[in-house]
Design an enzyme around this catalytic site. Structure first.
Site, PDB file in Angstrom:
ATOM      1  N   GLY A  95       0.819  -1.207   0.000  1.00  0.00           N
ATOM      2  CA  GLY A  95       0.000   0.000   0.000  1.00  0.00           C
ATOM      3  C   GLY A  95       0.846   1.246   0.000  1.00  0.00           C
ATOM      4  N   ASN A  96       0.213   2.364   0.302  1.00  0.00           N
ATOM      5  CA  ASN A  96       0.929   3.642   0.374  1.00  0.00           C
ATOM      6  C   ASN A  96       0.310   4.501   1.462  1.00  0.00           C
ATOM      7  OD1 ASN A  96      -1.304   5.262  -0.916  1.00  0.00           O
ATOM      8  ND2 ASN A  96      -0.802   3.923  -2.657  1.00  0.00           N
ATOM      9  N   ARG A  97       0.843   5.699   1.638  1.00  0.00           N
ATOM     10  CA  ARG A  97       0.451   6.553   2.756  1.00  0.00           C
ATOM     11  C   ARG A  97      -0.747   7.464   2.464  1.00  0.00           C
ATOM     12  NH1 ARG A  97       4.668   6.727   6.533  1.00  0.00           N
ATOM     13  NH2 ARG A  97       6.646   5.860   5.794  1.00  0.00           N
ATOM     14  N   SER A  98      -1.349   7.342   1.312  1.00  0.00           N
ATOM     15  CA  SER A  98      -2.444   8.257   0.971  1.00  0.00           C
ATOM     16  C   SER A  98      -3.616   8.102   1.930  1.00  0.00           C
ATOM     17  CB  SER A  98      -2.923   7.993  -0.457  1.00  0.00           C
ATOM     18  OG  SER A  98      -4.011   8.822  -0.772  1.00  0.00           O
ATOM     19  N   ALA A 100      -3.668   7.704  -5.159  1.00  0.00           N
ATOM     20  CA  ALA A 100      -2.285   7.201  -5.202  1.00  0.00           C
ATOM     21  C   ALA A 100      -2.358   5.746  -5.654  1.00  0.00           C
ATOM     22  CB  ALA A 100      -1.634   7.320  -3.828  1.00  0.00           C
TER      23      ALA A 100
END
Length: 413
Positions: free
Chosen positions: A206-209, A273
């Site tokens: 995943g990512n930090r969005s 993102a």
């Protein structure tokens, strides 16, 4: 400010309760005049409780106060919502069969109509003529929003969201000539949040969005009068009211949803993102850590370039087809090959979108924060536009730029 809020006899009357609360919470004194038909949808007790004022639709109540004359004379603003086809016709022909139509005839201040009706009613020649008559006399008539109607069909005829009507009303009172909602009648698709690519049933890449910027964009587009469709990946915030939400998880799911949504969208804003890569294989069971096994090796494959695909799809449309505005987002960091804007300009060239909103990201920047600072690059080569502040303020600037692009008379390159 003294406001008369006229409520027409349509099912959208229930949404006007939220509009009334916006007016009262802003400190305005509101007198609600419902039509007789509207009280079949929302009763007078609701309007009295929310406004704090007595409610009537009869010219024979409180005759000693001559309400059919007084209310129109004293009002600083009259707002009609929902303005049904019947109510628009009565106002255009100067009828005075109840307290509301009498008040409209006595009005000396600005009048705002927010129409809501079935698409065929709105597009009928009689309704269009009545709207033009009212506008020619100085009344403001908003364009209805497009979207799902009472039944299974969709189209222009939805009541604009209460926040959008409120904003238009305040702009009208302030004498702004451009009070009309800039995205009225437009459909805007916005992707938000961060995609998650599964490794096994419990893990993912995943990512930090957080989705905050995408949600703020949805609010700004909604308040500008657009019908908004939000393609929601993982978000830390709830989606706003008054928008259609399409939940997605992976980049492939987002691609499918975006291609489908783009078919009837005037604007596509890809602010999510999106993972560039995904695991080549997804385990059906949890990948366990065991002392007698080597460390697992995860092979990644490239995800499709959704933004570029949307641009190609738009460009391959038949000549003379609807011009669609496509906006990309670039979360960039500088490196030895160039700074943030250098990488962003190269990305704009590769993607071919109309506008690219550029973030300088980092561990403590943008993701999850309530503020943002962006640069908007245009494929046309116009000067970069900077916007900073809260994500709501940045979103307002982005939606304002999009509105300007849509209303530009110059052809798109």
């Amino acid at each position: 400010m003294r406001i008369v809020l006229g409520v027409g006899g349509g099912i959208a009357a229930y949404k006007v309760a939220s509009l009334l609360r916006l007016f009262t919470e802003a400190g305005h004194n509101v007198t609600v005049i419902p039509t007789e038909a509207s009280t079949r949808f929302v009763g007078t007790a609701t309007w009295e409780a929310l406004s704090g004022n007595p409610v009537s639709n009869s010219v024979f109540d409180d005759v000693h106060q001559v309400n059919h004359v007084r209310l129109g004379h004293e009002a600083d603003l009259i707002v009609i919502a929902p303005a049904t086809a019947d109510l628009l016709a009565k106002a255009a022909t100067g009828q005075a069969g109840d307290l509301l139509t009498n008040t409209l005839l006595m009005a000396r201040g600005p009048v705002l109509f927010a129409p809501a009706m079935h698409t065929e009613m709105w597009q009928h020649a009689a309704t269009r003529a009545n709207v033009e008559t009212l506008r020619s006399r100085g009344a403001a008539v908003l364009e209805p929003a497009s979207g799902r109607l009472t039944g299974a069909d969709s189209g222009p005829g939805r009541l604009p969201e209460p926040e959008a009507i409120f904003n238009a009303a305040m702009a009208l009172v302030q004498g702004q000539s451009d009070f009309q909602l800039p995205l009225a009648g437009r459909t805007v698709t916005i992707s938000a949040g961060g995609t998650r690519e599964p490794l096994d049933p419990v893990r993912f890449l995943g990512n930090r969005s957080s989705g905050k910027q995408g949600v703020a964009l949805a609010v700004a587009a909604r308040n500008a009068g657009a019908t908004v469709r939000l393609l929601a990946a993982h978000m830390d915030v709830a989606p706003p009211a008054g928008v259609e939400v399409v939940p997605v998880e992976t980049a492939l799911q987002l691609r499918e949803a975006a291609l489908a949504a783009a078919a009837d969208s005037d604007v596509v804003i890809m602010s999510a993102a999106v993972a560039d890569f995904r695991p080549a294989a997804v385990s059906d069971t949890k990948i366990k850590k065991r002392d007698d096994r080597d460390d697992p090796v995860i092979t990644l494959v490239r995800n499709p370039d959704i933004l570029h695909e949307l641009v190609e799809l738009r460009n391959s449309a038949a000549p003379g087809g609807r011009q669609q505005l496509i906006v990309g987002f670039a979360a960039e960091t500088g490196d030895s090959d160039g700074d943030v804007l250098a990488h962003a300009r190269a990305k704009l060239q590769r993607k071919g979108c109309d506008l690219l909103v550029v973030n300088h990201v980092g561990t403590d920047k943008v993701f999850g924060q309530d503020t943002n600072s962006v640069v908007i690059l245009a494929r046309s080569g116009s000067e970069p536009q900077e916007a900073s502040g809260t994500k709501a303020e940045v979103s307002a600037a982005i939606i304002g730029r999009i509105s300007g692009e849509l209303n530009s008379v110059s052809p798109r390159a």
